[in-house]
Motif scaffolding. Structure first.
Motif, short mmCIF file in Angstrom:
data_model
loop_
_atom_site.label_atom_id
_atom_site.label_comp_id
_atom_site.label_asym_id
_atom_site.label_seq_id
_atom_site.Cartn_x
_atom_site.Cartn_y
_atom_site.Cartn_z
N GLY A 163 0.86 -1.44 0.14
CA GLY A 163 0.02 0.11 0.00
C GLY A 163 0.91 1.27 0.10
N VAL A 164 2.04 1.10 0.70
CA VAL A 164 2.90 2.43 0.71
C VAL A 164 3.31 2.74 -0.64
CG1 VAL A 164 4.81 3.18 1.76
CG2 VAL A 164 3.44 1.97 3.25
N ILE A 165 3.70 1.61 -1.35
CA ILE A 165 4.45 1.60 -2.62
C ILE A 165 3.36 2.49 -3.66
CG2 ILE A 165 5.31 0.47 -4.41
CD1 ILE A 165 6.66 -1.24 -2.25
N TRP A 166 2.31 1.78 -3.31
CA TRP A 166 1.23 2.18 -4.32
C TRP A 166 1.01 3.94 -4.22
CZ3 TRP A 166 -3.66 4.65 -4.28
CH2 TRP A 166 -4.23 4.61 -5.48
N VAL A 167 0.79 4.31 -2.99
CA VAL A 167 0.54 5.76 -2.79
C VAL A 167 1.78 6.45 -2.99
CG1 VAL A 167 0.52 7.45 -0.71
CG2 VAL A 167 -1.12 5.25 -0.77
N LEU A 168 3.10 6.24 -2.51
CA LEU A 168 4.22 6.87 -2.75
C LEU A 168 4.77 6.96 -4.17
CD1 LEU A 168 6.51 6.17 0.11
CD2 LEU A 168 4.97 7.90 -0.10
N SER A 169 4.19 5.81 -4.98
CA SER A 169 4.57 6.15 -6.70
C SER A 169 3.76 6.85 -7.45
CB SER A 169 4.49 4.50 -7.08
OG SER A 169 3.07 4.21 -7.16
N ARG A 170 2.65 7.12 -6.75
CA ARG A 170 1.78 8.10 -7.24
C ARG A 170 1.76 9.48 -6.85
NH1 ARG A 170 0.35 3.22 -7.63
NH2 ARG A 170 -1.17 2.48 -9.21
N ASP A 171 2.17 9.65 -5.52
CA ASP A 171 2.34 11.11 -4.85
C ASP A 171 3.19 10.90 -3.64
OD1 ASP A 171 2.30 13.63 -4.06
OD2 ASP A 171 0.12 13.72 -3.71
N PRO A 172 4.64 11.24 -3.80
CA PRO A 172 5.22 11.10 -2.54
C PRO A 172 4.98 12.13 -1.67
CG PRO A 172 6.65 11.66 -4.63
CD PRO A 172 5.25 11.40 -5.22
N ARG A 173 4.44 13.23 -1.91
CA ARG A 173 4.08 14.29 -1.13
C ARG A 173 2.94 13.91 -0.09
NH1 ARG A 173 6.05 16.89 -5.68
NH2 ARG A 173 7.82 18.36 -5.03
#
Length: 89
Positions: A34-44
């Motif tokens: 889940g973390v990778i999914w979120v950060l790959s799209r918007d690391p902010r």
């Protein structure tokens, strides 16, 4: 919409810390999905750590019934580098 960033998680110190928290490699990878999914799209989506010139960000991972984790990372226009993961004090 900009393309997704590549998330680099095979940083050896990061993997050691992750496996110290979650020794089962499959469960460790599931923890990060889940973390990778979120950060790959918007690391902010994480929080900026340090002063104006700091390149380090952090993301809190909540695990039901377990301690929270703090994931430290840095990023540019193409990649997100997972730097460290620690149990939250």
């Amino acid at each position: 919409m900009p393309p997704n960033r590549t998330v680099i998680e095979d940083n050896p110190p990061f993997r050691r810390e992750l496996l110290a928290i979650e020794p089962d490699p499959k469960a460790a990878d599931e923890l990060l999905e889940g973390v990778i999914w979120v950060l790959s799209r918007d690391p902010r989506q994480g929080q900026h750590f340090g002063g104006h010139y700091s390149l380090t960000w952090y993301f809190i991972i909540t695990r039901p019934g377990k301690s929270q984790l703090v994931l430290y990372y840095t990023f540019d226009d193409k990649e997100v580098l997972l730097v460290s993961i620690q149990e939250r004090p």
